[in-house]
Design a protein around this motif. Structure first.
Motif, PDB file in Angstrom:
ATOM      1  N   VAL A 335       5.189  17.771  27.416  1.00 52.02           N
ATOM      2  CA  VAL A 335       5.417  17.477  26.003  1.00 52.02           C
ATOM      3  C   VAL A 335       6.858  17.046  25.842  1.00 52.02           C
ATOM      4  O   VAL A 335       7.746  17.536  26.540  1.00 52.02           O
ATOM      5  CB  VAL A 335       5.140  18.714  25.122  1.00 52.02           C
ATOM      6  N   GLY A 336       7.110  16.124  24.911  1.00 48.98           N
ATOM      7  CA  GLY A 336       8.477  15.777  24.565  1.00 48.98           C
ATOM      8  C   GLY A 336       9.038  14.620  25.332  1.00 48.98           C
ATOM      9  O   GLY A 336      10.211  14.566  25.646  1.00 48.98           O
ATOM     10  N   GLY A 337       8.242  13.665  25.703  1.00 51.09           N
ATOM     11  CA  GLY A 337       8.767  12.467  26.337  1.00 51.09           C
ATOM     12  C   GLY A 337       8.039  12.129  27.613  1.00 51.09           C
ATOM     13  O   GLY A 337       8.047  12.872  28.588  1.00 51.09           O
ATOM     14  N   LEU A 436       3.240   2.429  21.617  1.00 50.12           N
ATOM     15  CA  LEU A 436       2.452   2.563  22.842  1.00 50.12           C
ATOM     16  C   LEU A 436       3.294   2.624  24.107  1.00 50.12           C
ATOM     17  O   LEU A 436       2.730   2.718  25.200  1.00 50.12           O
ATOM     18  CB  LEU A 436       1.473   1.384  22.942  1.00 50.12           C
ATOM     19  N   ASP A 437       4.613   2.562  23.989  1.00 47.62           N
ATOM     20  CA  ASP A 437       5.467   2.611  25.164  1.00 47.62           C
ATOM     21  C   ASP A 437       5.835   4.071  25.458  1.00 47.62           C
ATOM     22  O   ASP A 437       6.543   4.697  24.670  1.00 47.62           O
ATOM     23  CB  ASP A 437       6.736   1.782  24.942  1.00 47.62           C
ATOM     24  N   PRO A 438       5.397   4.640  26.584  1.00 48.70           N
ATOM     25  CA  PRO A 438       5.716   6.050  26.874  1.00 48.70           C
ATOM     26  C   PRO A 438       7.212   6.308  26.999  1.00 48.70           C
ATOM     27  O   PRO A 438       7.640   7.452  26.850  1.00 48.70           O
ATOM     28  CB  PRO A 438       4.994   6.301  28.210  1.00 48.70           C
ATOM     29  N   ALA A 439       7.998   5.271  27.282  1.00 48.66           N
ATOM     30  CA  ALA A 439       9.445   5.466  27.414  1.00 48.66           C
ATOM     31  C   ALA A 439      10.163   5.474  26.077  1.00 48.66           C
ATOM     32  O   ALA A 439      11.349   5.786  26.013  1.00 48.66           O
ATOM     33  CB  ALA A 439      10.036   4.364  28.303  1.00 48.66           C
ATOM     34  N   GLN A 440       9.463   5.121  24.989  1.00 45.72           N
ATOM     35  CA  GLN A 440      10.129   5.035  23.688  1.00 45.72           C
ATOM     36  C   GLN A 440       9.485   5.891  22.608  1.00 45.72           C
ATOM     37  O   GLN A 440      10.172   6.320  21.673  1.00 45.72           O
ATOM     38  CB  GLN A 440      10.119   3.577  23.187  1.00 45.72           C
ATOM     39  N   ASN A 441       8.186   6.160  22.718  1.00 41.35           N
ATOM     40  CA  ASN A 441       7.503   6.747  21.567  1.00 41.35           C
ATOM     41  C   ASN A 441       7.800   8.225  21.351  1.00 41.35           C
ATOM     42  O   ASN A 441       7.268   8.814  20.418  1.00 41.35           O
ATOM     43  CB  ASN A 441       5.991   6.523  21.662  1.00 41.35           C
ATOM     44  N   HIS A 442       8.645   8.844  22.203  1.00 41.34           N
ATOM     45  CA  HIS A 442       9.020  10.230  21.906  1.00 41.34           C
ATOM     46  C   HIS A 442      10.051  10.304  20.785  1.00 41.34           C
ATOM     47  O   HIS A 442      10.366  11.398  20.305  1.00 41.34           O
ATOM     48  CB  HIS A 442       9.556  10.927  23.169  1.00 41.34           C
ATOM     49  N   ASP A 452      12.696  11.122  13.307  1.00 39.15           N
ATOM     50  CA  ASP A 452      12.141  10.927  14.638  1.00 39.15           C
ATOM     51  C   ASP A 452      10.844  11.711  14.779  1.00 39.15           C
ATOM     52  O   ASP A 452      10.794  12.915  14.490  1.00 39.15           O
ATOM     53  CB  ASP A 452      13.132  11.365  15.711  1.00 39.15           C
ATOM     54  N   LEU A 453       9.788  11.034  15.242  1.00 35.84           N
ATOM     55  CA  LEU A 453       8.485  11.657  15.434  1.00 35.84           C
ATOM     56  C   LEU A 453       8.109  11.518  16.902  1.00 35.84           C
ATOM     57  O   LEU A 453       8.143  10.415  17.467  1.00 35.84           O
ATOM     58  CB  LEU A 453       7.439  10.968  14.545  1.00 35.84           C
TER      59      LEU A 453
END
Length: 769
Positions: A335-337, A436-442, A452-453
């Motif tokens: 969780v969290g990124g 949809l980008d796992p590197a940004q959507n955190h 920030d969500l």
């Protein structure tokens, strides 16, 4: 000027200037000085300020106007000040008073510059007096013409300190005194304006708050009488924020908005917007997460129970669960990124179960499921949210989906991602890049929330019918899993296990009342529907059960009963009929509805000017394929035994179903075969279908959608298919029963197709020369 010997009276906390009339209380020293003055000629005495560190060097000569008693009965005297005087040495004299030698100080004649300074100072003094509304004093000051006398009126100014007045007393030059007074008065006016403005603002604010408080209290009383309860909910918002389980940064932002709401009161035009924002923040499940299922066998059982086939999708979900369970067992954060990995893209024609598969994934994981429909979305704010400055602003669909799900790790189905548009309001597909980008959507930031969500633990599943309309940058962020359609056996199994029970329940029937044989299901799949999915199949089943419910129960439905219930078959094998003459070849194509067969017809027209005409609502690529096919035939006419006279006639290529747009390069070999069949007068075998792009040298180039095309070939009753050699690896994705029903020929040159796809010369018709 001649010096004088006068009694002196030193005054504390007061500095007198010439031209003043003042009462003073007579203590022992003052009484002695006044008595001494009254015994002298002119009743004069010197008044000087008492200094802390030294004796004063200047004073003012005053005359005793009257001696008597004050209102409280104590002795007092009224003195009028005259000219300035400098103090010399002290001398003794009659009585108890102190006598000094004084020399009067004269200012001299007023210069023109002094008069200009006096006029400027007079304007400033009038401004001060107007602020105090001292209208009679204004008349008196306006009547003074002498610059020195005007400067000495500063002795009455309450805004000048004793030190400044003593400086004026000791300054004999009129111009110097006026310059000092102008500077000091300007400073006082500037300070007064600021002070008055502050006082006015404070007074207005206090009055407004008092008025609002009174009105609110009255409104409370009125609502209390009406039984409507409390009207002011600001305290409720503060209590809700403080008691809510929020992250620290979210709590700070919410409390700031609550403070604005409390300070602004009910009349604040932003009060409604702030309340809506606070409601949205408080409704979001900031710290709520569901526990994932880690039993891989149970997860696979759920997927198998919900869907028939789709092994690749099921394996992908089980892999996801396995990796997550391994991370948890090793104490690694999920969780969290960057927790969920790539987004799954389910691509395929309508009716193959893409949306229902998302629901099954959520049930398998034990997560909440929410669907976000993206078809026709053209406004970027639908994804990122509207900025709060706009009237009617709302959060974006992603935030609303999180709120609807009630947890921070739901399964979010982004339905119809290929139908997202763009216009002057922005590009929603570009806004989806961050989501949809796992590197940004955190750290996803919605414009409405402006917070920030963390979306890193959300499992996004996207669906699409076609891939060509998905922007490349967005497609690069997704992991493609194709669901190309079902075989006839798959459709029968899906109908038996899923569709029939569901439609029986909707028709209020039981298994014992209506029974459908497997042969009837196979008949519907083969001759009543011609689709990649099972939606039409389910609609026909629903119609069948509605009709059967009106008959005498129980009833068993077999193939022979279908004509009375749902009519005659709509689809019959037509390849043999369509290819019964030379110039017609069967191709394979892919559309948004799945795979399909494509009959391409060629005809020679009267005339000797040659040329090629193409009809059937074809795209530019398909028209180019027709031109390439004709060029190849012309270049190799002698090799195939085609006479040059035939090629002098105009040629017409037609693809039926002209109302349906068609494009793509995969019809190249089919067009070439149709032209050769026409010119040689040899029919194309009815059981043959083909697909591939053709080059000018006759090379058969690879194409896409092999699985969908082979499924379409099987549905159409074909038994042989020609595929480009470089598409041979794609056969690994084709179901085994389809490969068993079809004979797949792998070719690299169009000559290989022509050698076996055409019927012998004796069975064909001779083309007109």
């Amino acid at each position: 000027m001649t010096s004088k010997r006068l009694p002196v009276l030193f005054l504390e906390d007061i500095v007198l200037l010439p031209g003043m009339v003042v009462p003073i209380e007579l203590d022992e020293a003052a009484q002695a000085a006044v008595d001494a003055a009254r015994t002298s000629a002119g009743s004069e005495l010197l008044l000087a300020p008492r200094l802390e560190d030294r004796y004063a060097t200047h004073g003012v000569i005053a005359t005793v106007q009257r001696v008597g008693k004050s209102r409280d009965g104590s002795p007092a005297a009224v003195l009028r000040t005259g000219e300035r005087a400098s103090i010399g040495g002290g001398v003794t004299g009659p009585g108890a008073a102190l006598w000094v030698e004084v020399e009067p100080v004269t200012a001299g004649a007023a210069t023109e510059h002094a008069r200009e300074l006096a006029a400027e100072y007079k304007q400033l003094v009038v401004s001060v007096l107007q602020r105090r509304e001292a209208w009679q004093v204004i008349e008196s000051v306006s009547a003074i013409d002498d610059p020195g006398s005007l400067a000495d009126t500063a002795g009455w100014a309450p805004y000048l300190s004793n030190d400044r007045k003593r400086e004026l007393l000791e300054t004999s030059d009129v111009e110097a005194r006026l310059r000092l007074l102008i500077e000091w008065t300007r400073d006082f006016l500037a300070e007064s304006e600021v002070s008055d403005k502050i006082d006015s603002d404070v007074r207005e604010s206090v009055e407004k708050r008092n008025r609002e408080y009174l009105l609110r209290e009255q409104l409370k009383a009125i609502r209390k009488e009406l039984g409507e309860g409390e009207a002011d909910g600001n305290d409720d918002y503060r209590a809700r924020v403080e008691s809510a389980d929020l992250p620290d940064n979210v709590r700070e932002a919410a409390l700031r908005e609550v403070g604005k709401l409390e300070r602004g009161g009910e009349q604040n035009p932003e009060a409604g917007w702030i309340r809506t924002w606070l409601d949205t923040v408080l409704e979001l499940p900031w710290t709520v997460r569901t526990e994932d299922t880690v039993d891989l066998e149970a997860a696979r059982a759920v997927l198998d129970a919900d869907h028939h086939g789709l092994d690749e999708v099921k394996e992908r979900i089980v892999e996801y669960l396995g990796v997550r369970a391994r991370r948890e067992s090793r104490g690694l954060s999920v969780v969290g990124g960057r927790g969920s990995g790539a987004v799954i893209l389910l691509a395929g024609p309508p009716g193959v179960g893409k949306t229902s598969l998302g629901e099954s994934v959520a049930r398998t994981l034990g997560r909440k499921f929410v669907r976000v429909a993206l078809g026709g979305v053209r406004d970027e704010a639908e994804i990122r949210g509207h900025r709060r400055t706009y009237v009617g602003a709302l959060p974006g669909r992603i935030v609303r989906a999180i709120r609807e799900s009630g947890s921070m790790n739901p399964v979010v189905l982004l339905d119809e991602v290929d139908k997202v548009g763009s216009d002057y309001r922005g590009d929603p597909a570009a806004a989806l890049l961050e989501v949809l980008d796992p590197a940004q959507n955190h750290t996803f930031r919605d414009h409405y929330l402006d917070l920030d969500l963390d979306l890193s633990d959300v499992l996004f599943i996207a669906t699409a019918n076609v891939l060509e309309t998905i922007p490349q940058a967005l497609f690069d962020r997704m992991e493609l899993i194709s669901i190309d359609g079902y075989t006839e056996s798959d459709k029968v199994a899906i109908a038996r296990d899923f569709l029939v029970p569901r439609q029986l329940e909707r028709a209020a029937l039981s298994d014992g009342e209506v029974t459908v044989t497997e042969d009837a299901l196979r008949e519907i799949a083969a001759n009543y529907t011609r689709e990649a999915g099972v939606r039409s199949f389910e609609r026909l089943l629903a119609k069948t059960f509605r009709k059967a419910a009106l008959k005498e129960l129980p009833v068993t439905i077999g193939p022979a009963d279908l004509k009375d219930l749902i009519g005659r078959p709509r689809f019959m094998p037509e390849s043999s009929e369509r290819t019964a003459v030379p110039g017609v070849a069967t191709g394979l194509a892919v559309t948004g509805m799945g795979g399909d067969v494509l009959y391409i017809e060629a005809s020679l027209l009267p005339g000797d000017k040659g040329g090629l005409s193409v009809t059937g609502q074809l795209g530019d690529v398909m028209k180019e394929s027709a031109q390439i096919a004709l060029s190849y035939v012309r270049a190799h006419a002698e090799e195939f035994g085609i006479s040059p006279e035939q090629l002098d006639h105009p040629i017409h290529l037609h693809v039926p179903a002209g109302a349906v747009p068609k494009d793509g390069p995969s019809a190249g070999v089919t067009m070439t075969t149709a032209l050769i069949s026409l010119l040689l007068g040899r029919n194309v075998r009815a059981e043959v279908g083909m697909t591939g792009e053709v080059s000018l040298t006759g090379r058969v180039l690879p194409i896409g959608g092999v699985k969908q095309k082979l499924l379409a070939a099987q549905r159409a009753g074909l038994t042989e298919v020609y595929l480009p050699q470089r598409n041979e690896p794609d056969l690994d994705e084709v179901p085994a029963d389809v490969l068993k029903a079809l004979t797949v020929h792998i070719v690299s040159d169009v000559r290989e197709i022509l050698a076996s796809a055409l019927e012998p010369v004796s069975t064909g018709l001779v083309a007109a020369a």
